[in-house]
Write an enzyme that holds these catalytic residues in place. Structure first.
Site, PDB file in Angstrom:
ATOM      1  NE  ARG A 146      -3.571  -2.378   0.188  1.00 47.26           N
ATOM      2  CZ  ARG A 146      -3.064  -3.493  -0.346  1.00 47.26           C
ATOM      3  NH1 ARG A 146      -1.950  -3.452  -1.045  1.00 47.26           N
ATOM      4  NH2 ARG A 146      -3.671  -4.643  -0.226  1.00 47.26           N
ATOM      5  CD  GLU A 170      -6.114   1.487   2.610  1.00 48.12           C
ATOM      6  OE1 GLU A 170      -5.992   0.345   3.065  1.00 48.12           O
ATOM      7  OE2 GLU A 170      -6.863   1.770   1.648  1.00 48.12           O
ATOM      8  CB  SER A 223      -8.830  -1.274   4.887  1.00 50.20           C
ATOM      9  OG  SER A 223      -9.274  -2.529   4.444  1.00 50.20           O
TER      10      SER A 223
HETATM   11  C1  LIG Z   1     -15.652  -0.166  -0.347  1.00 48.56           C
HETATM   12  C2  LIG Z   1     -14.187   0.078  -0.591  1.00 48.56           C
HETATM   13  C3  LIG Z   1     -13.336  -1.001  -0.803  1.00 48.56           C
HETATM   14  C4  LIG Z   1     -11.979  -0.787  -1.044  1.00 48.56           C
HETATM   15  N1  LIG Z   1     -11.164  -1.876  -1.243  1.00 48.56           N
HETATM   16  C5  LIG Z   1      -9.847  -1.695  -1.482  1.00 48.56           C
HETATM   17  C6  LIG Z   1      -8.993  -2.821  -1.699  1.00 48.56           C
HETATM   18  O1  LIG Z   1      -9.434  -3.967  -1.703  1.00 48.56           O
HETATM   19  N2  LIG Z   1      -7.678  -2.583  -1.912  1.00 48.56           N
HETATM   20  C7  LIG Z   1      -7.150  -1.318  -1.945  1.00 48.56           C
HETATM   21  O2  LIG Z   1      -5.936  -1.187  -2.151  1.00 48.56           O
HETATM   22  N3  LIG Z   1      -7.937  -0.236  -1.741  1.00 48.56           N
HETATM   23  C8  LIG Z   1      -9.262  -0.398  -1.512  1.00 48.56           C
HETATM   24  N4  LIG Z   1     -10.076   0.693  -1.299  1.00 48.56           N
HETATM   25  C9  LIG Z   1      -9.479   2.040  -1.296  1.00 48.56           C
HETATM   26  C10 LIG Z   1      -9.628   2.792  -2.646  1.00 48.56           C
HETATM   27  O3  LIG Z   1     -10.698   2.299  -3.395  1.00 48.56           O
HETATM   28  C11 LIG Z   1      -8.372   2.708  -3.492  1.00 48.56           C
HETATM   29  O4  LIG Z   1      -7.264   3.199  -2.794  1.00 48.56           O
HETATM   30  C12 LIG Z   1      -8.516   3.489  -4.806  1.00 48.56           C
HETATM   31  O5  LIG Z   1      -7.415   3.259  -5.647  1.00 48.56           O
HETATM   32  C13 LIG Z   1      -8.666   5.000  -4.577  1.00 48.56           C
HETATM   33  O6  LIG Z   1      -9.000   5.560  -5.842  1.00 48.56           O
HETATM   34  P1  LIG Z   1      -9.733   6.962  -5.960  1.00 48.56           P
HETATM   35  O7  LIG Z   1      -9.713   7.324  -7.401  1.00 48.56           O
HETATM   36  O8  LIG Z   1     -11.057   6.895  -5.304  1.00 48.56           O
HETATM   37  O9  LIG Z   1      -8.725   7.891  -5.163  1.00 48.56           O
HETATM   38  P2  LIG Z   1      -9.097   9.182  -4.285  1.00 48.56           P
HETATM   39  O10 LIG Z   1      -9.796   8.749  -3.056  1.00 48.56           O
HETATM   40  O11 LIG Z   1      -9.765  10.210  -5.110  1.00 48.56           O
HETATM   41  O12 LIG Z   1      -7.636   9.685  -3.892  1.00 48.56           O
HETATM   42  C14 LIG Z   1      -6.837   8.958  -2.990  1.00 48.56           C
HETATM   43  C15 LIG Z   1      -5.443   9.621  -2.918  1.00 48.56           C
HETATM   44  O13 LIG Z   1      -4.779   9.482  -4.166  1.00 48.56           O
HETATM   45  C16 LIG Z   1      -4.520  10.768  -4.735  1.00 48.56           C
HETATM   46  N5  LIG Z   1      -4.771  10.657  -6.172  1.00 48.56           N
HETATM   47  C17 LIG Z   1      -5.894  10.196  -6.776  1.00 48.56           C
HETATM   48  N6  LIG Z   1      -5.726  10.216  -8.113  1.00 48.56           N
HETATM   49  C18 LIG Z   1      -4.493  10.707  -8.348  1.00 48.56           C
HETATM   50  C19 LIG Z   1      -3.737  10.984  -9.535  1.00 48.56           C
HETATM   51  N7  LIG Z   1      -4.231  10.753 -10.745  1.00 48.56           N
HETATM   52  N8  LIG Z   1      -2.482  11.499  -9.401  1.00 48.56           N
HETATM   53  C20 LIG Z   1      -1.971  11.761  -8.177  1.00 48.56           C
HETATM   54  N9  LIG Z   1      -2.638  11.516  -7.020  1.00 48.56           N
HETATM   55  C21 LIG Z   1      -3.880  11.000  -7.105  1.00 48.56           C
HETATM   56  C22 LIG Z   1      -5.456  11.750  -4.056  1.00 48.56           C
HETATM   57  O14 LIG Z   1      -4.917  13.054  -4.052  1.00 48.56           O
HETATM   58  C23 LIG Z   1      -5.530  11.128  -2.656  1.00 48.56           C
HETATM   59  O15 LIG Z   1      -4.413  11.495  -1.879  1.00 48.56           O
HETATM   60  C24 LIG Z   1     -11.445   0.509  -1.047  1.00 48.56           C
HETATM   61  C25 LIG Z   1     -12.313   1.613  -0.826  1.00 48.56           C
HETATM   62  C26 LIG Z   1     -13.671   1.384  -0.609  1.00 48.56           C
HETATM   63  C27 LIG Z   1     -14.579   2.559  -0.387  1.00 48.56           C
END
Ligand SMILES: Cc1cc2nc3c(=O)[nH]c(=O)nc-3n(C[C@H](O)[C@H](O)[C@H](O)COP(=O)(O)OP(=O)(O)OC[C@H]3O[C@@H](n4cnc5c(N)ncnc54)[C@H](O)[C@@H]3O)c2cc1C
Length: 348
Positions: free
Chosen positions: A164, A343, A237
């Site tokens: 992670r 996280e 998480s």
């Molecule tokens: C129900 C649920 C289940 C999940 N299961 C998992 C799992 O199994 N495994 C796992 O690893 N994660 C999991 N996650 C966490 C999450 O889905 C992931 O980390 C996902 O990749 C976040 O993507 P996002 O586009 O929503 O990022 P955001 O929430 O929009 O951003 C997260 C971070 O990344 C940065 N960011 C986003 N896009 C960019 C970009 N293009 N360039 C630079 N920085 C950027 C943002 O500034 C922020 O700091 C889960 C979340 C939920 C709600």
């Protein structure tokens, strides 16, 4: 030259899966790279800070919102090329990439189905689930280097991926991910190396079988977003599984036996995590520290199906969510001497 459509006072809660937090003072959707660099230049000229938003599934927005420019990543072009190569813009929903790969019989993402959010965020924390991590199939990450304002392709060795973790996560002000290139395995075998998944599929499981089993396991833990699920408002998480020295893990086991939390060391979940390192299960630590699934504090609670997910039941504040998270961390620290790390990122 693209005209920038900068909006003011845009509520951010609807852009997040926790549905919490205040507005962005300035907000722009970047649908191409020139809008992205234009937005950064505009913010620099105005002397205001910038933050990047993907699908908002790993993000906590403070109650006061964000006093700068939030850039919503909307680069959504995706190509599936011969030989298992995928090029996807940062704003492509992650499940679109997984779906396109699996429908072509390309292995490498089958365990990563059901993770919400955008493709551009997957390298940030090297998303992983059920024995697979995205870093295993990333061929290159196209970034905008903020200081120099140059577009570059970084190879996986330059991304310093870990559990992670990545260089992007450690140095959030340095890069914006614009696109990701994946190298998948056409007709390749699926990955079944996670004990819980091994129990759910047959030895000759196809990619579709694995995907179905993963989605089923995820649904049972409320880890896919389902509008009908009372545990749906979360960031997945909330805490990372702590990686500690082997001696520290032994100390946790001794403590658990001394306090009659387990009767045998085998009852304490532990996983090898590199030389002399052990990964502990944060959900187990939380439950054994006395915070059961379903525990409520006002508008927040631990998911009834997953000890690691904190759920917003509506009408809450980010301050209350963070206070509840602090209470959990303190309980785990007092019981086991282990510090849990959050996280999801706090927008700041
Ligand atoms: C129900 C649920 C289940 C999940 N299961 C998992 C799992 O199994 N495994 C796992 O690893 N994660 C999991 N996650 C966490 C999450 O889905 C992931 O980390 C996902 O990749 C976040 O993507 P996002 O586009 O929503 O990022 P955001 O929430 O929009 O951003 C997260 C971070 O990344 C940065 N960011 C986003 N896009 C960019 C970009 N293009 N360039 C630079 N920085 C950027 C943002 O500034 C922020 O700091 C889960 C979340 C939920 C709600």
């Amino acid at each position: 030259m693209t005209t920038l459509d900068i909006q003011r006072h845009v509520p951010l809660a609807p852009f997040t899966t926790l549905e919490l937090g205040g507005p962005a003072n300035h907000f722009v959707r970047a649908e191409d790279e020139s809008t992205l660099s234009g937005a950064l230049r505009w913010a620099a000229d105005e002397g205001i800070s910038t933050a990047v938003l993907g699908g908002g599934s790993n993000l906590i927005v403070p109650d006061e919102g964000y006093d700068g420019l939030v850039i919503h990543m909307g680069i959504t072009n995706v190509e599936f090329l011969d030989g298992g190569e995928v090029k996807a813009g940062a704003g492509v929903p992650w499940e679109t990439v997984v779906d396109g790969a699996l429908s072509r019989g390309w292995a490498g993402l089958e365990c990563l189905t059901g993770i919400p959010g955008s493709t551009g965020a997957t390298p940030i924390q090297n998303v992983g689930a059920y024995g697979q991590e995205v870093a295993e199939v990333i061929a290159a990450v196209r970034v905008l280097r903020r200081g120099a304002m140059t577009f570059e392709e970084l190879g996986p060795e330059e991304c310093a991926f870990g559990y992670r973790d990545s260089w992007f996560k450690r140095e959030p002000d340095r890069f914006i991910v614009c696109a990701v290139r994946f190298a998948l395995r056409p007709n390749g075998a699926g990955t079944v190396r996670y004990a819980e998944l091994e129990k759910s599929v047959r030895a000759d499981a196809t990619l579709s079988d694995i995907r179905r089993a993963v989605l089923d396991l995820r649904r049972r833990k409320s880890m896919v977003i389902d509008p009908a699920d009372p545990n749906r408002r979360s960031a997945g998480s909330f805490f990372l599984n702590p990686i500690v020295a082997a001696g520290e893990a032994d100390r946790v086991v001794e403590q658990a036996i001394r306090d009659n939390l387990v009767s045998d060391p085998s009852e304490v979940p532990r996983y090898a995590a590199g030389e002399g390192q052990v990964k502990l299960a944060a959900g187990w630590l939380i439950e054994k520290a006395g915070i059961a699934k379903g525990t409520r504090r006002g508008a927040f609670g631990v998911s009834t199906r997953h000890a690691l997910a904190l759920v917003h039941h509506g009408g809450g504040t980010t301050a209350d969510l963070l206070a509840f998270a602090d209470e959990i961390r303190t309980r785990v620290r007092d019981q086991f001497g282990i510090n849990l790390e959050r996280e999801p990122r706090l927008l700041s």
